[in-house]
Design a protein around this motif. Structure first.
Motif, PDB file in Angstrom:
ATOM      1  N   UNK A  59      44.031  39.684  50.864  1.00  0.00           N
ATOM      2  CA  UNK A  59      45.470  40.415  50.725  1.00  0.00           C
ATOM      3  C   UNK A  59      45.271  41.440  51.961  1.00  0.00           C
ATOM      4  N   UNK A  60      44.403  41.734  52.733  1.00  0.00           N
ATOM      5  CA  UNK A  60      44.356  42.623  53.806  1.00  0.00           C
ATOM      6  C   UNK A  60      44.182  43.855  53.546  1.00  0.00           C
ATOM      7  N   UNK A  61      44.182  44.447  52.099  1.00  0.00           N
ATOM      8  CA  UNK A  61      43.586  45.520  51.705  1.00  0.00           C
ATOM      9  C   UNK A  61      42.492  45.812  51.040  1.00  0.00           C
ATOM     10  N   UNK A  62      41.546  46.616  51.743  1.00  0.00           N
ATOM     11  CA  UNK A  62      40.243  46.757  51.151  1.00  0.00           C
ATOM     12  C   UNK A  62      39.987  48.190  50.399  1.00  0.00           C
ATOM     13  N   UNK A  63      39.359  48.085  49.563  1.00  0.00           N
ATOM     14  CA  UNK A  63      38.659  49.389  48.998  1.00  0.00           C
ATOM     15  C   UNK A  63      37.337  49.246  48.619  1.00  0.00           C
ATOM     16  N   UNK A  64      36.523  50.093  49.361  1.00  0.00           N
ATOM     17  CA  UNK A  64      34.946  50.110  49.333  1.00  0.00           C
ATOM     18  C   UNK A  64      34.379  48.594  49.757  1.00  0.00           C
ATOM     19  N   UNK A  65      35.141  48.041  50.878  1.00  0.00           N
ATOM     20  CA  UNK A  65      34.875  46.917  51.664  1.00  0.00           C
ATOM     21  C   UNK A  65      35.347  45.584  50.949  1.00  0.00           C
ATOM     22  N   UNK A  66      36.025  45.536  49.888  1.00  0.00           N
ATOM     23  CA  UNK A  66      36.324  44.609  49.214  1.00  0.00           C
ATOM     24  C   UNK A  66      37.855  44.566  48.789  1.00  0.00           C
ATOM     25  N   UNK A  67      38.498  43.335  48.617  1.00  0.00           N
ATOM     26  CA  UNK A  67      39.721  43.119  48.370  1.00  0.00           C
ATOM     27  C   UNK A  67      40.134  43.412  46.956  1.00  0.00           C
ATOM     28  N   UNK A  68      41.073  44.112  46.750  1.00  0.00           N
ATOM     29  CA  UNK A  68      41.489  44.431  45.328  1.00  0.00           C
ATOM     30  C   UNK A  68      41.932  43.008  44.725  1.00  0.00           C
ATOM     31  N   UNK A  69      41.817  43.279  43.162  1.00  0.00           N
ATOM     32  CA  UNK A  69      42.314  42.146  42.444  1.00  0.00           C
ATOM     33  C   UNK A  69      43.613  42.382  42.059  1.00  0.00           C
ATOM     34  N   UNK A  70      44.512  41.504  42.210  1.00  0.00           N
ATOM     35  CA  UNK A  70      45.806  41.635  41.950  1.00  0.00           C
ATOM     36  C   UNK A  70      46.423  40.753  40.735  1.00  0.00           C
ATOM     37  N   UNK A  71      47.472  41.229  39.989  1.00  0.00           N
ATOM     38  CA  UNK A  71      47.967  40.389  38.929  1.00  0.00           C
ATOM     39  C   UNK A  71      48.245  38.907  39.532  1.00  0.00           C
ATOM     40  N   UNK A  72      47.884  38.000  38.783  1.00  0.00           N
ATOM     41  CA  UNK A  72      48.188  36.574  39.367  1.00  0.00           C
ATOM     42  C   UNK A  72      46.967  36.029  39.876  1.00  0.00           C
ATOM     43  N   UNK A  73      45.823  36.712  40.385  1.00  0.00           N
ATOM     44  CA  UNK A  73      44.565  36.105  41.020  1.00  0.00           C
ATOM     45  C   UNK A  73      43.852  35.577  39.904  1.00  0.00           C
ATOM     46  N   UNK A  74      42.895  34.534  40.178  1.00  0.00           N
ATOM     47  CA  UNK A  74      42.365  33.693  39.601  1.00  0.00           C
ATOM     48  C   UNK A  74      40.782  34.120  39.098  1.00  0.00           C
ATOM     49  N   UNK A  75      40.074  33.539  38.004  1.00  0.00           N
ATOM     50  CA  UNK A  75      39.025  33.860  37.522  1.00  0.00           C
ATOM     51  C   UNK A  75      38.085  32.694  37.686  1.00  0.00           C
ATOM     52  N   UNK A  76      36.852  32.968  37.829  1.00  0.00           N
ATOM     53  CA  UNK A  76      35.910  31.793  37.913  1.00  0.00           C
ATOM     54  C   UNK A  76      35.174  32.088  36.468  1.00  0.00           C
ATOM     55  N   UNK A  77      35.113  31.252  35.517  1.00  0.00           N
ATOM     56  CA  UNK A  77      34.400  31.216  34.122  1.00  0.00           C
ATOM     57  C   UNK A  77      33.463  30.186  33.894  1.00  0.00           C
ATOM     58  N   UNK A  78      32.559  30.471  33.028  1.00  0.00           N
ATOM     59  CA  UNK A  78      31.753  29.629  32.549  1.00  0.00           C
ATOM     60  C   UNK A  78      31.705  29.466  30.874  1.00  0.00           C
ATOM     61  N   UNK A  79      31.426  28.393  30.406  1.00  0.00           N
ATOM     62  CA  UNK A  79      31.302  28.221  28.771  1.00  0.00           C
ATOM     63  C   UNK A  79      29.751  28.474  28.661  1.00  0.00           C
ATOM     64  N   UNK A  80      29.567  29.320  27.385  1.00  0.00           N
ATOM     65  CA  UNK A  80      27.866  29.166  26.842  1.00  0.00           C
ATOM     66  C   UNK A  80      28.251  28.772  25.432  1.00  0.00           C
ATOM     67  N   UNK A  81      27.264  27.990  25.005  1.00  0.00           N
ATOM     68  CA  UNK A  81      27.483  27.382  23.495  1.00  0.00           C
ATOM     69  C   UNK A  81      25.993  26.629  23.127  1.00  0.00           C
ATOM     70  N   UNK A  82      25.999  26.509  22.034  1.00  0.00           N
ATOM     71  CA  UNK A  82      25.045  25.947  21.222  1.00  0.00           C
ATOM     72  C   UNK A  82      25.421  24.940  20.153  1.00  0.00           C
ATOM     73  N   UNK A  83      25.143  23.884  20.239  1.00  0.00           N
ATOM     74  CA  UNK A  83      25.315  22.690  19.296  1.00  0.00           C
ATOM     75  C   UNK A  83      24.401  22.923  18.165  1.00  0.00           C
TER      76      UNK A  83
END
Length: 144
Positions: A59-83
């Protein structure tokens, strides 16, 4: 004052009941020679623990060298489970995508999207709710 969420911010664990499908090896019948026969039977489910992090869109705006997370941005998620007993059938995800569903309540926007903060809500790929709980700025706050 809530801290601005930055690219890579973590989300709190969320539990998705019935998210993983599995099969169990069950008794079927005993034949005329006295041998027991078994087969795989599906229809069993168990929960998964969802963990993940936020992916800030450029988004071109950086805080502490990183882009800010905005409403609508995506997440990367993983499932952990035990059968409990049996074998995996379906439902597990690695690299699944959820979304940031809230920003801040102080009308601070970047490119027309609300800037997310520590505690902003997440809708996971499994339909459960989570919040941003880490990976936030230690010196940029909203609302103070």
């Amino acid at each position: 004052m809530p801290s601005v969420a930055l690219n890579g911010a973590t989300i709190s664990e969320s539990t998705a009941s019935g998210h993983i499908n599995y099969e169990r090896y069950e008794y079927w019948y005993t034949d005329q020679d006295g041998y027991d026969h078994y087969h795989w039977v599906g229809g069993y489910t168990t929960y998964a623990t969802i963990r993940g992090s936020c992916n800030a869109s450029p988004n071109g705006v950086y805080f502490n060298g990183k882009n800010a997370v905005l409403q609508g941005d995506r997440t990367t998620e993983n499932d952990q489970y035990s059968i409990p007993d049996g074998r995996y059938q379906s439902g597990a995800h690695s690299g699944a995508s959820g979304s940031v569903t809230s920003g801040n309540g102080k009308n601070v926007f970047i490119g027309g999207k609300s800037v997310s903060v520590n505690g902003s809500t997440i809708s996971t790929h499994a339909g459960t709710s989570s919040t941003i709980n880490g990976g936030v700025s230690n010196n940029v706050y909203i609302g103070g």
